[in-house]
Design a protein around this motif. Structure first.
Motif, mmCIF file in Angstrom:
data_model
loop_
_atom_site.group_PDB
_atom_site.id
_atom_site.type_symbol
_atom_site.label_atom_id
_atom_site.label_comp_id
_atom_site.label_asym_id
_atom_site.label_seq_id
_atom_site.Cartn_x
_atom_site.Cartn_y
_atom_site.Cartn_z
ATOM 1 N N LEU A 230 108.377 72.259 100.687
ATOM 2 C CA LEU A 230 107.002 72.473 101.136
ATOM 3 C C LEU A 230 106.841 72.115 102.608
ATOM 4 O O LEU A 230 106.098 72.776 103.341
ATOM 5 C CB LEU A 230 106.048 71.650 100.269
ATOM 6 C CG LEU A 230 106.005 72.017 98.783
ATOM 7 C CD1 LEU A 230 105.059 71.102 98.037
ATOM 8 C CD2 LEU A 230 105.608 73.467 98.595
ATOM 9 N N ALA A 231 107.536 71.062 103.061
ATOM 10 C CA ALA A 231 107.434 70.692 104.469
ATOM 11 C C ALA A 231 108.028 71.775 105.365
ATOM 12 O O ALA A 231 107.476 72.096 106.425
ATOM 13 C CB ALA A 231 108.150 69.355 104.704
ATOM 14 N N ALA A 232 109.153 72.354 104.946
ATOM 15 C CA ALA A 232 109.764 73.423 105.745
ATOM 16 C C ALA A 232 108.861 74.648 105.802
ATOM 17 O O ALA A 232 108.723 75.293 106.853
ATOM 18 C CB ALA A 232 111.128 73.789 105.158
ATOM 19 N N ALA B 56 107.197 76.347 109.104
ATOM 20 C CA ALA B 56 107.402 77.763 109.418
ATOM 21 C C ALA B 56 106.099 78.546 109.439
ATOM 22 O O ALA B 56 106.000 79.578 110.097
ATOM 23 C CB ALA B 56 108.364 78.381 108.406
ATOM 24 N N LEU B 57 105.080 78.055 108.692
ATOM 25 C CA LEU B 57 103.781 78.729 108.611
ATOM 26 C C LEU B 57 102.705 77.737 109.022
ATOM 27 O O LEU B 57 101.992 77.178 108.182
ATOM 28 C CB LEU B 57 103.537 79.237 107.191
ATOM 29 C CG LEU B 57 104.606 80.194 106.637
ATOM 30 C CD1 LEU B 57 104.421 80.379 105.144
ATOM 31 C CD2 LEU B 57 104.537 81.524 107.352
ATOM 32 N N GLY C 261 97.319 74.208 104.193
ATOM 33 C CA GLY C 261 96.475 73.804 103.070
ATOM 34 C C GLY C 261 97.137 73.933 101.720
ATOM 35 O O GLY C 261 97.237 72.975 100.965
ATOM 36 N N PRO C 262 97.624 75.115 101.353
ATOM 37 C CA PRO C 262 98.184 75.255 100.014
ATOM 38 C C PRO C 262 99.554 74.625 99.830
ATOM 39 O O PRO C 262 100.095 74.681 98.753
ATOM 40 C CB PRO C 262 98.304 76.780 99.853
ATOM 41 C CG PRO C 262 98.472 77.289 101.236
ATOM 42 C CD PRO C 262 97.630 76.402 102.088
ATOM 43 N N LEU C 263 100.110 74.023 100.904
ATOM 44 C CA LEU C 263 101.463 73.494 100.782
ATOM 45 C C LEU C 263 101.478 72.015 100.442
ATOM 46 O O LEU C 263 102.535 71.415 100.388
ATOM 47 C CB LEU C 263 102.231 73.715 102.085
ATOM 48 C CG LEU C 263 102.305 75.166 102.548
ATOM 49 C CD1 LEU C 263 103.034 75.250 103.866
ATOM 50 C CD2 LEU C 263 102.992 76.014 101.498
ATOM 51 N N ALA C 264 100.332 71.386 100.251
ATOM 52 C CA ALA C 264 100.319 69.958 99.926
ATOM 53 C C ALA C 264 100.843 69.734 98.517
ATOM 54 O O ALA C 264 100.542 70.498 97.614
ATOM 55 C CB ALA C 264 98.885 69.422 100.039
ATOM 56 N N THR D 162 108.020 95.128 100.169
ATOM 57 C CA THR D 162 106.977 94.139 99.873
ATOM 58 C C THR D 162 106.795 93.233 101.075
ATOM 59 O O THR D 162 107.756 92.905 101.782
ATOM 60 C CB THR D 162 107.378 93.287 98.644
ATOM 61 O OG1 THR D 162 107.693 94.151 97.569
ATOM 62 C CG2 THR D 162 106.242 92.358 98.239
ATOM 63 N N SER D 163 105.554 92.800 101.274
ATOM 64 C CA SER D 163 105.247 91.876 102.359
ATOM 65 C C SER D 163 105.353 90.438 101.833
ATOM 66 O O SER D 163 104.655 90.061 100.880
ATOM 67 C CB SER D 163 103.835 92.132 102.896
ATOM 68 O OG SER D 163 103.508 91.189 103.889
ATOM 69 N N TYR D 164 106.216 89.641 102.444
ATOM 70 C CA TYR D 164 106.420 88.246 102.042
ATOM 71 C C TYR D 164 105.951 87.308 103.142
ATOM 72 O O TYR D 164 106.020 87.626 104.339
ATOM 73 C CB TYR D 164 107.893 87.981 101.743
ATOM 74 C CG TYR D 164 108.394 88.689 100.507
ATOM 75 C CD1 TYR D 164 108.097 88.201 99.240
ATOM 76 C CD2 TYR D 164 109.162 89.845 100.610
ATOM 77 C CE1 TYR D 164 108.556 88.851 98.100
ATOM 78 C CE2 TYR D 164 109.625 90.499 99.481
ATOM 79 C CZ TYR D 164 109.316 90.002 98.227
ATOM 80 O OH TYR D 164 109.753 90.648 97.103
ATOM 81 N N ASP D 165 105.480 86.118 102.732
ATOM 82 C CA ASP D 165 105.100 85.092 103.711
ATOM 83 C C ASP D 165 106.320 84.384 104.286
ATOM 84 O O ASP D 165 106.275 83.903 105.427
ATOM 85 C CB ASP D 165 104.171 84.064 103.066
ATOM 86 C CG ASP D 165 102.843 84.679 102.671
ATOM 87 O OD1 ASP D 165 102.168 85.221 103.557
ATOM 88 O OD2 ASP D 165 102.485 84.638 101.478
ATOM 89 N N ALA D 166 107.393 84.259 103.508
ATOM 90 C CA ALA D 166 108.605 83.597 103.988
ATOM 91 C C ALA D 166 109.768 84.022 103.101
ATOM 92 O O ALA D 166 109.583 84.475 101.969
ATOM 93 C CB ALA D 166 108.451 82.075 103.975
ATOM 94 N N VAL D 167 110.991 83.854 103.630
ATOM 95 C CA VAL D 167 112.222 84.164 102.896
ATOM 96 C C VAL D 167 113.092 82.917 102.913
ATOM 97 O O VAL D 167 113.354 82.353 103.987
ATOM 98 C CB VAL D 167 112.983 85.349 103.528
ATOM 99 C CG1 VAL D 167 114.304 85.583 102.789
ATOM 100 C CG2 VAL D 167 112.130 86.604 103.497
#
Length: 714
Positions: free
Chosen positions: A585-587, A591-592, A597-600, A516-521
């Motif tokens: 969310l800040a980390a 990292a991205l 936008g979606p991390l607020a 699977t493709s993940y945005d982060a681990v």
């Protein structure tokens, strides 16, 4: 001084009904506390007569006597005395196995192990005695030398366990007596305070009555207009109302805090707990009323103004009943939220004050009849927004059936408001009006409020809807060998619109990353078999794009050299445990960088004060005592962080200020207090102030302490 005394007595006489009600409430409180004290004295007396210390001490002394008699027998003493004392010792051991003995001593530490050693001692000695153990006591008077030697060998080994058992029983009795004595003393002090308050109010009322009568008997001369000095109006204005509300709030805080201390005492009966919780809830409700009076006075005096911001009416109603669900369920009732399809969902006005007003009206309509329902309905009237609270059967009643709640006719004359004075004043301060339909004809009381709020414009509503949509949500993998940690991280991310898969170890994580493709681990460091550092190196060895996925360390080890080792292994960032949503969310944002936008974080007003799912996950992994200690430790850490933030703000040190707020968010986030973290983020972003954060922290701490006192959920 005379003029001040006369003004004071006149004010008492004008408010004589309220003073009399307060005196009656104080008298009832004194009577209830006296009953509670008498009930608490009974278990104190019974505990002082507890048989457990005497039984264990008797067993310990019997062992010492048996050992001394065995020594005498080996030196040539009569074996009959040894046999008698041995039979008495065996009888005492058998009493420990009975239901009464186990009930007295089963809670003592090492009771089971000590009983097993006593039974083993009896079995060894009985084997040495032989068949004579089954003979009558008159016949079995001898004691074989082998049995005597076995006793002398085993009895010294029983001395220390029996001594510890006796000491434990005595200590448990002393601790319980101290606890019960403390409860009785607290009840005595509260009873003394309530009695003194009632007597003081009665004496003040009697003095005001005497002064009023003396003034009525004085001859009434008619002075000329020129001889009468101009005097200020006798009407009590907003400033006086605010001062009175502050004066009432101080003792109410002490009462609510004292009831909270009593509720923390262990061993209270369920009936006492229900009565104490009801009293504490009443004190909290009265405190809320004083806050409303203060706010209404500020609005009427021009020191505050209603906000004009977009809000969702149904969200305001849901916020109003938040925290009251348990009380309503205990009454056997339920709450119904309703909005006609033709009524706009979004309005422009003061949604926060609307929620406060509706909460007061809900409390006014409680208690419900068993099986009854309380309707909260949103309507649209010619003057703006309409809110109805009360009986569902009254929803079809015409406005003409309702009567106005007019505060100008409350005094002098009858009390036409009947408990609605504060809510009516608040409605009037917001520019609205209040109507009521009295109970009767099978209906409960129903209240309608009309507020000059305007429907939100269609384009503004559309923009708000677009802003609420989380675009491009993240797909994250959380790796941790502790199930609770995995579920907590997944819950944090899913609340903000992201999806999260979980893996229990490094091997499962590598298999999922290949598939699977993940945005982060999110990678835990300390794991069995393969730790987080080695797992990160194995991920970096994978071909792109799997080998390029950002890996963020989630660990309690955050020393500088450890951080350097994590980054050297190919990790993009480090998050310290316990994990806070704001830090998570800040980390991810760091990292991205292209996906900020979606991390607020969400709006702090829409976050629940306590996320029950998160709190239940934490509570399910701990014993009740450990959970209680965790709650107090985190609340203490939050208080320390708040103090640091206030000190840094006073000194203008914004770096230390923001760091303290992040520590405060982390202290509460691990227990599911999401609104504290969201409000702290809003303070950092200058969308809220420290006063709002203090209120949120106070509410979260109070709810956590209440949940700590409830039965654990498994």
């Amino acid at each position: 001084m005379t003029a001040l005394l006369r003004s004071f007595t006149d004010a008492l006489w004008r408010w004589r009904v309220g003073v009399l009600v307060l005196a009656l409430l104080a008298g009832f409180a004194a009577f209830g506390l006296n009953v509670y004290r008498e009930r608490a004295v009974q278990p104190l007396i019974l505990r002082a007569m507890d048989l457990a210390p005497r039984l264990t001490t008797h067993l310990w002394l019997a062992q010492a006597q048996l050992h001394a008699t065995a020594l005498e027998t080996r030196a040539g003493g009569p074996p009959a005395i040894l046999r008698q004392r041995y039979e008495a010792f065996v009888t005492t051991i058998q009493s420990l196995q009975s239901g009464e003995g186990r009930a007295l001593l089963s809670d003592l530490p090492r009771f089971g192990a000590t009983l097993d050693r006593l039974l083993a001692f009896q079995a060894h000695v009985d084997d040495r005695i032989g068949p004579s153990v089954d003979m009558p006591a008159a016949i079995a008077t001898d004691m074989p030398p082998a049995a005597v030697e076995e006793m002398l060998n085993l009895l010294p080994q029983l001395r220390e366990p029996l001594s510890e058992l006796a000491a434990s029983a005595a200590a448990a009795q002393r601790l319980e007596i101290v606890r019960l004595t403390r409860v009785v003393r607290i009840a005595d002090r509260l009873q003394l305070v309530a009695t003194g308050l009632a007597l003081a109010l009665v004496l003040l009322l009697a003095a005001a009555m005497a002064a009023h009568r003396r003034q009525a008997l004085l001859p009434q001369a008619i002075p000329s207009p020129a001889s009468v000095p101009s005097a200020p109006s006798a009407r009590i204005g907003p400033a006086m109302l605010a001062a009175m509300a502050r004066d009432v709030a101080a003792p109410l805080h002490r009462i609510a805090g004292t009831f909270g201390l009593i509720l923390e005492q262990p061993g209270l009966e369920s009936s006492h707990l229900r009565a104490l919780r009801a009293a504490r809830d009443a004190a909290d409700d009265m405190l809320a009323t004083t806050e409303v009076v203060l706010d209404a006075a500020a609005l009427a005096d021009g020191r505050a103004a209603p906000a004009e911001v977009p809000f969702a009416a149904e969200d305001a109603l849901a916020r109003a009943i938040r925290g009251l669900e348990g009380r309503i369920a205990e009454m056997g009732g339920r709450v119904m939220l309703s909005r006609d399809p033709s009524v706009p969902a979004n309005w422009v006005g003061d949604g926060a004050r609307l929620a406060t007003l509706v909460r007061m009206l809900v409390l006014r309509c409680l208690p419900l009849r068993p099986g009854g329902a309380l309707l909260l309905r949103v309507t649209q009237e010619a003057g703006g927004l309409g809110i109805e609270v009360g009986d569902p059967a009254a929803a079809t009643m015409a406005v003409e059936a309702f009567e106005p709640v007019d505060l100008r006719e409350v005094w002098p004359g009858e009390d036409l408001a009947e408990g609605l004075a504060a809510a009516a004043a608040y409605t009037e301060a917001l520019g609205g009006r209040m109507l009521r339909l009295r109970a009767g004809g099978g209906r409960s009381e129903t209240i309608r409020c009309f507020l000059p709020f305007l429907p939100a414009a269609a384009e503004a509503t559309e923009r708000a809807a677009r802003a609420a949509i989380v675009s491009n949500p993240l797909h994250v993998l959380a790796v941790d060998d502790v199930p609770t940690n995995r579920r907590l991280i997944a819950a944090m991310l899913e609340r903000h619109g992201h999806s999260c898969d979980v893996a229990a170890d490094a091997r499962e994580a590598l298999r999922m990353i290949r598939a699977t493709s993940y945005d982060a681990v999110l990678m835990d460091i300390q794991m069995p078999a393969i730790d987080g550092l080695e797992a990160t190196r194995m991920i970096r060895a994978l071909p792109p794009p799997a080998g390029q996925v950002p890996v963020i360390a989630v660990t309690a080890h955050v020393l500088p050299e450890q951080r350097a080792a994590f980054l050297a292994a190919g990790m993009a960032a480090v998050i310290e445990k316990p994990v806070a949503t704001s830090e998570l969310l800040a980390a991810l944002a760091r990292a991205l960088p292209g996906r900020r936008g979606p991390l607020a974080p969400r709006d702090d007003e829409k976050e629940p004060v306590i996320d029950q799912q998160t709190l239940a996950l934490v509570r399910s992994t701990l014993a009740p005592a450990d959970f209680g200690r965790l709650v107090e430790r985190q609340i203490g850490a939050g208080a320390a962080a708040m103090a640091r933030a206030e000190s840094a703000a006073a000194q203008g040190d914004m770096v230390a200020f923001e760091e303290a707020l992040r520590d405060l968010a982390g202290a509460y986030e691990g227990l599911g207090a999401n609104r504290v973290a969201a409000t702290a983020a809003a303070v950092i972003e200058r969308r809220a102030d420290l006063d709002a954060l203090r209120r949120t922290v106070g509410e979260a701490a109070a709810q956590l302490r209440r949940r700590r006192a409830e039965a654990p959920v498994r």
